[in-house]
Design an enzyme around this catalytic site. Sequence first.
Site, PDB file in Angstrom:
ATOM      1  N   HIS B  38     -27.380  47.775  48.469  1.00  0.00           N
ATOM      2  CA  HIS B  38     -26.207  47.065  47.998  1.00  0.00           C
ATOM      3  C   HIS B  38     -25.035  48.011  48.055  1.00  0.00           C
ATOM      4  O   HIS B  38     -25.201  49.226  48.105  1.00  0.00           O
ATOM      5  CB  HIS B  38     -26.420  46.588  46.566  1.00  0.00           C
ATOM      6  CG  HIS B  38     -27.589  45.692  46.426  1.00  0.00           C
ATOM      7  ND1 HIS B  38     -27.565  44.387  46.830  1.00  0.00           N
ATOM      8  CD2 HIS B  38     -28.830  45.923  45.948  1.00  0.00           C
ATOM      9  CE1 HIS B  38     -28.753  43.850  46.591  1.00  0.00           C
ATOM     10  NE2 HIS B  38     -29.534  44.753  46.058  1.00  0.00           N
ATOM     11  N   THR B  39     -23.875  47.454  48.018  1.00  0.00           N
ATOM     12  CA  THR B  39     -22.682  48.288  48.064  1.00  0.00           C
ATOM     13  C   THR B  39     -22.715  49.280  46.915  1.00  0.00           C
ATOM     14  O   THR B  39     -22.858  48.903  45.765  1.00  0.00           O
ATOM     15  CB  THR B  39     -21.429  47.413  47.920  1.00  0.00           C
ATOM     16  OG1 THR B  39     -21.541  46.316  48.789  1.00  0.00           O
ATOM     17  CG2 THR B  39     -20.192  48.205  48.257  1.00  0.00           C
ATOM     18  N   GLN B  40     -22.611  50.560  47.224  1.00  0.00           N
ATOM     19  CA  GLN B  40     -22.666  51.565  46.166  1.00  0.00           C
ATOM     20  C   GLN B  40     -21.361  52.315  46.050  1.00  0.00           C
ATOM     21  O   GLN B  40     -21.265  53.290  45.327  1.00  0.00           O
ATOM     22  CB  GLN B  40     -23.790  52.566  46.462  1.00  0.00           C
ATOM     23  CG  GLN B  40     -25.112  51.886  46.717  1.00  0.00           C
ATOM     24  CD  GLN B  40     -26.092  52.133  45.604  1.00  0.00           C
ATOM     25  OE1 GLN B  40     -25.987  53.121  44.907  1.00  0.00           O
ATOM     26  NE2 GLN B  40     -27.064  51.249  45.459  1.00  0.00           N
ATOM     27  N   THR B  41     -20.352  51.870  46.777  1.00  0.00           N
ATOM     28  CA  THR B  41     -19.053  52.547  46.672  1.00  0.00           C
ATOM     29  C   THR B  41     -17.997  51.550  46.233  1.00  0.00           C
ATOM     30  O   THR B  41     -17.950  50.432  46.732  1.00  0.00           O
ATOM     31  CB  THR B  41     -18.613  53.142  48.015  1.00  0.00           C
ATOM     32  OG1 THR B  41     -18.715  52.114  48.993  1.00  0.00           O
ATOM     33  CG2 THR B  41     -19.469  54.306  48.406  1.00  0.00           C
TER      34      THR B  41
END
Lengths: 255, 261
Positions: B38-41
């Site tokens: 999943h988007t981690q930024t």
Amino acid sequence: MSSIGTGYDLSVTTFSPDGRVFQIEYANKAIDNSGTVVGIKCKDGVVLGVEKLIPSKMLLEGSNRRIHAVHKHAGMAVAGLAADGRQIVGRARSEASQYLSFYGEDIPIKELCDRVAHYVHLCTLYWWLRPFGSAAILGGYDRDGPQLYMIEPSGVAYRYFGAAVGKGRQAAKTAIEKLKLLEMTCREGIIAVAKIIYEVHDEAKDKAFELELSWVCDESNKQHQRVPADLLEEAKVAAKAAKDALDEDEGMDAD
Amino acid sequence: MRWEEEGMKQNAFIMGNKLMGSNPHAFSLIMPSIPITHTQTPYVTGTSVLGIKYKDGVLIAADTAGSYGSTTRYKSVERLRPIGQNTLVGATGEMSDFQTILQILDRLIITNAMFDDDNTLGPPDIHSYLNRVMYNQRNKLDPFWNTLMLGGVKNGVKYLGNVTMLGLHYVDDHVATGFGIHLAQPIFRNEWNEDMTLEQGTKLLEKCMLVLFYRDRSAINKMQIANITEDGVKISEPYALQTKWDYEAFSNPTVGNEGSW
């Protein structure tokens, strides 16, 4: 005119020779036996009122609500089988919630009515389902102003400026027709609805009843809410007084 | 590079789809070598939020900047929002996640209102709910990239607390998020006291916001202060603080150290 639909009334998927679906008509009978539910559209909002018949003294006052909030800006008063009514309200709530999630705005009342009517109609199309034994009077306030709709077990839904279902609907409808709704504010509307409900309540047949009133109007910030306690008291007092005066007149006529 | 990551994710997804259909969980059980990510930024972020309790209620301040990395991309982001009648939520971190959280809270408030039983959700209830939301998202390894601050007054009880993106939550008399933890909380510890008036509280918050503006590169000089009392939530219009840049050291910065910046 009630006719026995022998043979053609066993299933909601059967028409009678004269084009009637008897199961739906029987569903309407369930509503005719319930307490009166009245809705009026005033100048600045909608008022819903329910003659909540109390079958037992053991019931806590204020319980078994018949008027339910569907969303911030809409409410539904149900007549007929209470459990069926809850299903309809539940469906209306989830439609409203889903619409908000999807479109980012509150569901327009017409759209909400269409969806609920569609769902109610659905249950008249399959033999393994039965029609809902309740009617819902939907009152709401959106961009197009205050609106009042009624959804019947057959799935039809019309927009009204005044609607009534239940035991005393004939008398209630007559009383509503006398009101000048275009000029009435909701404050006056509350008193009017309370008077109508007290008027149509049959003292002889049904003993106790509780009056439930709710409104969606400019004064309530276009939100659906129970009528504030002080206004409710005012309405009850006025309605009781009117009813007593009416009884006195009838008493005099009897002499 | 971010573009390459995206490419890899797309390939993994397509392969996964071909082999196991569109249910991503079925795929990961059989073939753990290509994990679901999943988007981690975070992309558009808000910086610190500061909060203190004072005599009559709670004060919370935040600036209105939405940074896109090192760029101050959006300068009118409302990071303080009222929830119900008695609570205010302020967010640091990914602004899109904050918007989703606001929608979740909106649904919570409406659903609660429909019970129509004269019971409203207060700050402790919302705090608990947000904690559950954040913690459960974190457990799915798909956190909401926010630190949320929650403050309010209900039935005379003042409440102020934080919820982090890991689902950690705590309450205190004065809290901060982001850079505020390092720059503002020490000032709170020295200068906060229980009986501050509205003026004193506002002054303290403005002092800390000024320090943050001077020292936090994502902060801008446009802030809002929210005042929550028993009567409700009031969020001010955005305003700027007076800054001082005419220090002597700034006019001739390389004195005593020629050749430096």
